[in-house]
Design an enzyme around this catalytic site. Sequence first.
Site, PDB file in Angstrom:
ATOM      1  N   TYR A  92       0.834  -1.202   0.000  1.00  0.00           N
ATOM      2  CA  TYR A  92       0.000   0.000   0.000  1.00  0.00           C
ATOM      3  C   TYR A  92       0.869   1.251   0.000  1.00  0.00           C
ATOM      4  CZ  TYR A  92      -4.026   2.930   1.341  1.00  0.00           C
ATOM      5  OH  TYR A  92      -5.037   3.863   1.385  1.00  0.00           O
ATOM      6  N   SER A 187       1.582  -7.594   2.313  1.00  0.00           N
ATOM      7  CA  SER A 187       0.641  -6.556   2.728  1.00  0.00           C
ATOM      8  C   SER A 187      -0.424  -6.364   1.650  1.00  0.00           C
ATOM      9  CB  SER A 187       1.399  -5.264   3.049  1.00  0.00           C
ATOM     10  OG  SER A 187       0.565  -4.354   3.717  1.00  0.00           O
ATOM     11  N   GLN A 188      -0.575  -5.154   1.088  1.00  0.00           N
ATOM     12  CA  GLN A 188      -1.537  -4.990   0.003  1.00  0.00           C
ATOM     13  C   GLN A 188      -1.232  -5.969  -1.120  1.00  0.00           C
ATOM     14  OE1 GLN A 188      -3.110  -1.123  -2.073  1.00  0.00           O
ATOM     15  NE2 GLN A 188      -1.201  -1.690  -3.092  1.00  0.00           N
ATOM     16  N   ASP A 273       1.283  -7.698  14.460  1.00  0.00           N
ATOM     17  CA  ASP A 273       0.989  -6.842  13.307  1.00  0.00           C
ATOM     18  C   ASP A 273      -0.378  -6.192  13.456  1.00  0.00           C
ATOM     19  OD1 ASP A 273       0.629  -5.659  10.852  1.00  0.00           O
ATOM     20  OD2 ASP A 273       1.117  -7.437   9.675  1.00  0.00           O
ATOM     21  N   HIS A 310       4.551  -5.814  11.383  1.00  0.00           N
ATOM     22  CA  HIS A 310       4.181  -5.943   9.973  1.00  0.00           C
ATOM     23  C   HIS A 310       5.342  -6.460   9.121  1.00  0.00           C
ATOM     24  CE1 HIS A 310       1.510  -5.384   6.646  1.00  0.00           C
ATOM     25  NE2 HIS A 310       2.241  -4.450   6.063  1.00  0.00           N
TER      26      HIS A 310
END
Length: 338
Positions: A92, A187-188, A273, A310
């Site tokens: 992201y 992630s994204q 996370d 994360h």
Amino acid sequence: MPLFDLPLDQLRHYAPDVAEPADFDEFWSATLKDAAARPVLGDVRPVQTGLPLLHTWDVTFAGFGGDPVRAWYTRPAGVDTPLPVVVEYVGYGRGRGLPHERLTWPVAGYAHLLMDARGQGGQYGSGGDTPDPHGSALGGPWPATRGILDPRDYYYRRLITDAVRAVDAARALPGVDADRIVATGNSQGGGLALDVAGLVPDLAALITTAPLLCHLQRAIEITDAPPYGEIVNFLAVHREAENAVRHTLSYVDGVNFARRAVAPAHFGTGLRDNVCPPSGVFAAHNHYGAANGRPQRPAREIHAYPFNHHEGGEAYQVQRQLAWLSSVLHADRGSAVY
């Protein structure tokens, strides 16, 4: 960040009911059918990177609405045989950056297609090259909230469609083994890879770490870290929009895509996370391949890092991914491990 989500012994079996609209399949079938009506490959131009062991091309393909989407295609130099291709999606706020930044997969001997993220690239990394011409629908200023009041207008409808079209583009590129396409991301990017696994029935493998957009109804309740915090902030102002927002999110929830997936899968998450909470990751893993009560589910495994945020396992996780993918592309895997 201290532990804030469910303990690991509960996460291992966490398979919650996740909101799924009745027309989920029809919605995505129609969206992808419209995208597929256009030729996928546009421009494919060689670029000089100063890396003689690799060859790289600047690729443009037709994504959602036929919009041009940019990508880097890289493969080992001097290899003429068709190679498995790893299609990678970015996190992201990032764009595709520069072609020499992500070399793990081509150095490992795979062809590699790195997709740009439309309308992103201004927060981290080295920028992006793909605009999003559809950003005028009602919603907030961030990608996570653009058009969020209607699933047809939502930003992630466009980005997920781009991600599927990236697989189509990869199949059309020279030097690719079209039967061995792998989707990956963090992630994204991990969320997009997971969505692709649910929408592309003949994917060879999925590698996803800390996937975004999983178990969204819970995520916006337990964390306000961005990008979920951007949705929270939007609802803090637009108090009357909660039902519409939750309805839209149900069309892009990674758990719903995970249930439909059939490719072998490798997951990773950090238990601290709060950007992509581990309960969402485990929900996707535990539901993976379970649509329609399938008696035999695809092989899958997940690695949890109790003291990481994360960043998850970082290089340790990549080492595991490399070994796992090599084995999957040559032999079937066993059942889930933790």
